[in-house]
Design a protein around this motif. Sequence first.
Motif, PDB file in Angstrom:
ATOM      1  N   LYS A   3       0.835  -1.195   0.000  1.00 54.69           N
ATOM      2  CA  LYS A   3       0.000   0.000   0.000  1.00 54.69           C
ATOM      3  C   LYS A   3       0.877   1.255   0.000  1.00 54.69           C
ATOM      4  N   ALA A   4       0.474   2.232  -0.798  1.00 60.71           N
ATOM      5  CA  ALA A   4       1.122   3.540  -0.819  1.00 60.71           C
ATOM      6  C   ALA A   4       0.118   4.602  -0.415  1.00 60.71           C
ATOM      7  N   THR A   5       0.602   5.587   0.320  1.00 63.81           N
ATOM      8  CA  THR A   5      -0.184   6.772   0.605  1.00 63.81           C
ATOM      9  C   THR A   5       0.453   7.933  -0.135  1.00 63.81           C
ATOM     10  N   VAL A   6      -0.358   8.659  -0.887  1.00 64.22           N
ATOM     11  CA  VAL A   6       0.095   9.836  -1.614  1.00 64.22           C
ATOM     12  C   VAL A   6      -0.456  11.052  -0.882  1.00 64.22           C
ATOM     13  N   LEU A   7       0.448  11.875  -0.342  1.00 63.64           N
ATOM     14  CA  LEU A   7       0.041  13.121   0.314  1.00 63.64           C
ATOM     15  C   LEU A   7       0.201  14.253  -0.685  1.00 63.64           C
ATOM     16  N   CYS A   8      -0.916  14.858  -1.059  1.00 60.63           N
ATOM     17  CA  CYS A   8      -0.898  15.945  -2.033  1.00 60.63           C
ATOM     18  C   CYS A   8      -0.914  17.277  -1.300  1.00 60.63           C
ATOM     19  N   LEU A  40      -4.427  17.168   1.127  1.00 58.33           N
ATOM     20  CA  LEU A  40      -4.307  17.869   2.410  1.00 58.33           C
ATOM     21  C   LEU A  40      -5.160  19.126   2.476  1.00 58.33           C
ATOM     22  N   SER A  41      -5.338  19.789   1.349  1.00 56.67           N
ATOM     23  CA  SER A  41      -6.123  21.032   1.357  1.00 56.67           C
ATOM     24  C   SER A  41      -7.609  20.777   1.614  1.00 56.67           C
ATOM     25  N   ASP A  42      -8.060  19.544   1.474  1.00 54.54           N
ATOM     26  CA  ASP A  42      -9.453  19.201   1.746  1.00 54.54           C
ATOM     27  C   ASP A  42      -9.699  18.884   3.218  1.00 54.54           C
ATOM     28  N   LEU A  43      -8.629  18.842   4.003  1.00 52.16           N
ATOM     29  CA  LEU A  43      -8.735  18.470   5.408  1.00 52.16           C
ATOM     30  C   LEU A  43      -8.593  19.687   6.314  1.00 52.16           C
ATOM     31  N   ASP A  44      -9.119  19.538   7.523  1.00 47.69           N
ATOM     32  CA  ASP A  44      -8.941  20.549   8.559  1.00 47.69           C
ATOM     33  C   ASP A  44      -7.790  20.086   9.450  1.00 47.69           C
ATOM     34  N   ILE A  45      -6.586  20.612   9.182  1.00 49.80           N
ATOM     35  CA  ILE A  45      -5.403  20.236   9.955  1.00 49.80           C
ATOM     36  C   ILE A  45      -4.869  21.491  10.633  1.00 49.80           C
ATOM     37  N   ARG A  46      -4.899  21.450  11.951  1.00 56.93           N
ATOM     38  CA  ARG A  46      -4.424  22.597  12.720  1.00 56.93           C
ATOM     39  C   ARG A  46      -2.922  22.485  12.968  1.00 56.93           C
ATOM     40  N   HIS A  47      -2.337  23.588  13.358  1.00 60.86           N
ATOM     41  CA  HIS A  47      -0.905  23.638  13.623  1.00 60.86           C
ATOM     42  C   HIS A  47      -0.551  22.949  14.934  1.00 60.86           C
ATOM     43  N   CYS A  48       0.631  22.347  14.956  1.00 63.04           N
ATOM     44  CA  CYS A  48       1.178  21.776  16.183  1.00 63.04           C
ATOM     45  C   CYS A  48       1.363  22.906  17.191  1.00 63.04           C
ATOM     46  N   ILE A  67      -6.869  11.180   9.954  1.00 61.69           N
ATOM     47  CA  ILE A  67      -6.980  10.514   8.646  1.00 61.69           C
ATOM     48  C   ILE A  67      -5.582  10.253   8.087  1.00 61.69           C
ATOM     49  N   VAL A  68      -4.718  11.249   8.206  1.00 58.29           N
ATOM     50  CA  VAL A  68      -3.343  11.118   7.702  1.00 58.29           C
ATOM     51  C   VAL A  68      -2.587  10.083   8.523  1.00 58.29           C
ATOM     52  N   TYR A  69      -2.702  10.143   9.850  1.00 58.60           N
ATOM     53  CA  TYR A  69      -2.021   9.177  10.712  1.00 58.60           C
ATOM     54  C   TYR A  69      -2.420   7.745  10.372  1.00 58.60           C
ATOM     55  N   LYS A  70      -3.718   7.515  10.206  1.00 58.87           N
ATOM     56  CA  LYS A  70      -4.206   6.160   9.923  1.00 58.87           C
ATOM     57  C   LYS A  70      -3.631   5.638   8.608  1.00 58.87           C
TER      58      LYS A  70
END
Length: 182
Positions: A3-8, A40-48, A67-70
Amino acid sequence: MPKATVLCGSAKPDGVTRAMCGSAAEHLRGLGWRVETIMLSDLDIRHCTDCGTCRHTGCVIGDDMDIVYKAFQSSDMLVMASPIHFSGPSSIMKTAMDRFQPWWFNPSLPHPSVSVGLLCGGSDEPLYRNTVSIFRAFSFTTGMEWRGHLEISGTDRNGSEGVPEKVSSFLDSVLQGSNGEI
């Protein structure tokens, strides 16, 4: 089946970075891989916030980073794709990468074994080295072997001309000697 994950890391829906991601996913599927593409732009990801809680319990910020972690934890290969912005990765890519502090504190967490980068720049001579350095450091920190990157320049002039062929050739070279498997 690997399996590959592509992070755009692009917010532009019809840009070269998204074309690179689509080409990578299509090529890997053709080689028998399962592929999960995350825009990534479709997700709500807050800053560390650097709270340090992830040192003991994992990240406590409740957002779409889960979602990204999983996907990351269930993959054999990570493909990171980003346009070059001010000689670095896009802000959405960097924000997601900064949220991987749990792997800094606990390198035994599940992760892909290898990673690669797909980079594009609008000018004829974009400065890629900063982004490559960041992607490599991220890969080593999260326990992945860095297998290299593809640079596609002149996209302001050429658009996504030749992208599928370049991405396919690059991925074939990354997988060469491993029978298409990691």
